[in-house]
Design an enzyme around this catalytic site. Structure first.
Site, PDB file in Angstrom:
ATOM      1  N   ASN A   1       0.940  -1.163   0.000  1.00  0.00           N
ATOM      2  CA  ASN A   1      -0.188  -0.019   0.037  1.00  0.00           C
ATOM      3  C   ASN A   1       0.962   1.208  -0.160  1.00  0.00           C
ATOM      4  O   ASN A   1       1.597   1.594   1.016  1.00  0.00           O
ATOM      5  CB  ASN A   1      -1.005   0.050   1.171  1.00  0.00           C
ATOM      6  CG  ASN A   1      -1.714   1.432   1.399  1.00  0.00           C
ATOM      7  OD1 ASN A   1      -1.802   1.978   0.369  1.00  0.00           O
ATOM      8  ND2 ASN A   1      -2.244   1.374   2.629  1.00  0.00           N
ATOM      9  N   TRP A   2       0.816   1.938  -1.293  1.00  0.00           N
ATOM     10  CA  TRP A   2       1.972   2.883  -1.225  1.00  0.00           C
ATOM     11  C   TRP A   2       1.341   4.185  -0.461  1.00  0.00           C
ATOM     12  O   TRP A   2       2.145   5.139  -0.609  1.00  0.00           O
ATOM     13  CB  TRP A   2       2.259   3.264  -2.861  1.00  0.00           C
ATOM     14  CG  TRP A   2       2.889   2.192  -3.566  1.00  0.00           C
ATOM     15  CD1 TRP A   2       3.283   0.807  -3.021  1.00  0.00           C
ATOM     16  CD2 TRP A   2       3.572   2.208  -4.811  1.00  0.00           C
ATOM     17  NE1 TRP A   2       3.800   0.254  -3.960  1.00  0.00           N
ATOM     18  CE2 TRP A   2       3.959   0.898  -5.150  1.00  0.00           C
ATOM     19  CE3 TRP A   2       3.574   3.359  -5.858  1.00  0.00           C
ATOM     20  CZ2 TRP A   2       4.515   0.736  -6.208  1.00  0.00           C
ATOM     21  CZ3 TRP A   2       3.997   2.897  -7.081  1.00  0.00           C
ATOM     22  CH2 TRP A   2       4.551   1.697  -7.338  1.00  0.00           C
TER      23      TRP A   2
ATOM     24  N   GLU B   1      -4.889  -4.611  10.957  1.00  0.00           N
ATOM     25  CA  GLU B   1      -4.023  -3.790  11.021  1.00  0.00           C
ATOM     26  C   GLU B   1      -4.049  -2.997  12.182  1.00  0.00           C
ATOM     27  O   GLU B   1      -4.943  -1.967  12.138  1.00  0.00           O
ATOM     28  CB  GLU B   1      -3.691  -2.675   9.819  1.00  0.00           C
ATOM     29  CG  GLU B   1      -3.445  -3.338   8.512  1.00  0.00           C
ATOM     30  CD  GLU B   1      -3.126  -2.390   7.457  1.00  0.00           C
ATOM     31  OE1 GLU B   1      -2.071  -2.646   6.680  1.00  0.00           O
ATOM     32  OE2 GLU B   1      -3.710  -1.098   7.229  1.00  0.00           O
TER      33      GLU B   1
ATOM     34  N   GLY C   1       3.107  -0.928   4.195  1.00  0.00           N
ATOM     35  CA  GLY C   1       3.029   0.413   3.914  1.00  0.00           C
ATOM     36  C   GLY C   1       4.393   0.781   3.601  1.00  0.00           C
ATOM     37  O   GLY C   1       4.922   0.464   2.390  1.00  0.00           O
ATOM     38  N   GLY C   2       5.235   1.475   4.675  1.00  0.00           N
ATOM     39  CA  GLY C   2       6.503   1.935   4.456  1.00  0.00           C
ATOM     40  C   GLY C   2       7.690   1.134   3.475  1.00  0.00           C
ATOM     41  O   GLY C   2       8.282   1.333   2.693  1.00  0.00           O
TER      42      GLY C   2
END
Ligand code: 13P
Length: 253
Positions: free
Chosen positions: A10-11, A168, A235-236
Site C-alpha cells: 500500500n503505497w 492492521e 506500507g513503508g
C-alpha cells in the site's frame, strides 16, 4: 486449507510519476526473476499512478489495486473515483476501510460495506481493513472492536474469492511497533471465527487474512509463518523494491 499468501504493498499518498514508475519497474523485474512465485504480489499506488504503474508491471505476476473507491458507479461526486473506473483502468483489487480513511475521512463500517459491495459489482476484489487503536487495545477491546468492524463493514455477499481481510492494529502502522506473533495469531484466529459466523465455514477457511503494521524484512518470517496469517499489507517497506521483495523472500517465497 491452502490459502495463497498475498504480499501487498500500500503505497499510500506517496510517489510522483518518475519514482512511482521506477518502483513498479523494480518490483516487476524482481518478481519476473522469481519465475512462478508461490505467493500473490499486489501493489496499490495512488490513483494518479495507476495507469503508468500498470504499464510498468506489464508481463510480471503483480496485481494492481487502488486504495479506496466511492460506492456509486458514476455521478455528481466531485473528487471521487468509482470502482467501475478502477476496473476500467485495469485494477483487480481495491482497499476499503483503511484506518487512515476511517480516521481522516470519518468512514463508518456502513460506508465501507457499501463501497465494498460496489467494488464487487464492478468486478473488483476487495481488501477490507480492520484493527484497533491503542486505547482500545489497552482497554482489552481488540477482539470486540475487530468483530464489530467485520460484522459492519464486510458485505453479506463477501466470499473467499472476492474478499481479503487485513488486520492492521492502528498503533502498529508506521510506528515500528508490532504486536507479538502470539497476539497476531490470536486476533487472526478470532477474526476467522467471526467470518465463519457471518459467511459460513467454507468461506472463512478459504479467506485470506493479512497482517499489516510495521511489516519489515526482519519480522516477515515470524508473522507469515503463523497458521492464520495469509500474507502482509505493507506500507513503508513497500516503497523500496529491496525491502518489499525481501519480505516475500525472507518468508520463504
Ligand atoms: P506500515 O507498513 O508503514 O506500518 O503501514 C501499514 C499499512 O497501513 C498498510 O496498509
Amino acid at each position: 486449507m491452502a490459502r495463497k499468501i498475498m504480499i501487498a504493498g500500500n503505497w499510500k499518498m506517496n510517489g510522483l510519476l518518475e519514482d512511482g514508475v521506477a518502483l513498479a519497474k523494480g518490483v516487476a523485474a524482481e518478481v519476473k526473476k522469481m519465475g512462478k512465485p508461490e505467493c500473490e504480489f499486489l501493489v496499490c499506488p495512488p490513483f494518479t499512478l495507476l495507469t503508468s504503474v500498470k504499464k510498468a508491471l506489464r508481463g510480471a505476476k503483480v496485481a494492481l489495486g487502488a486504495q479506496d473507491c466511492h460506492f456509486a458507479e458514476k455521478g455528481a461526486h466531485t473528487g471521487d473515483i468509482s470502482p467501475v473506473m478502477l476496473k476500467d483502468l485495469g485494477c483487480q483489487y481495491v482497499i476499503t476501510g483503511h484506518s487512515e480513511r476511517r480516521a481522516d475521512h470519518g468512514e463508518s463500517n456502513e460506508l465501507i460495506c457499501k463501497k465494498s459491495q460496489a467494488a464487487y459489482n464492478a468486478g473488483l476484489k476487495v481488501i477490507i481493513c480492520i484493527g484497533e487503536t491503542l486505547a482500545e487495545r489497552d482497554a482489552g477491546k481488540t477482539i470486540e472492536v475487530c468483530t464489530k468492524q467485520i460484522m459492519g463493514s464486510v458485505p453479506e455477499t463477501a466470499t473467499a474469492a472476492n474478499t481479503v481481510i487485513a488486520y492492521e492494529p492502528v498503533w502498529a502502522i508506521g510506528t515500528g511497533k508490532t504486536p507479538t506473533a502470539q497476539d497476531v495469531e490470536e486476533v487472526h484466529a478470532a477474526v476467522r471465527k467471526v467470518l465463519a459466523k457471518k459467511l459460513g465455514k467454507g468461506n472463512a477457511n478459504k479467506m485470506r487474512i493479512l497482517y499489516g503494521g510495521s511489516v519489515k524484512p526482519a519480522n516477515a518470517k515470524e508473522f507469515l509463518a503463523l497458521p492464520d496469517v495469509d500474507g502482509a499489507l505493507i506500507g513503508g517497506a513497500s516503497l523500496k523494491v529491496e525491502d518489499f521483495i525481501a519480505i516475500a523472500k525472507n518468508a520463504g517465497f
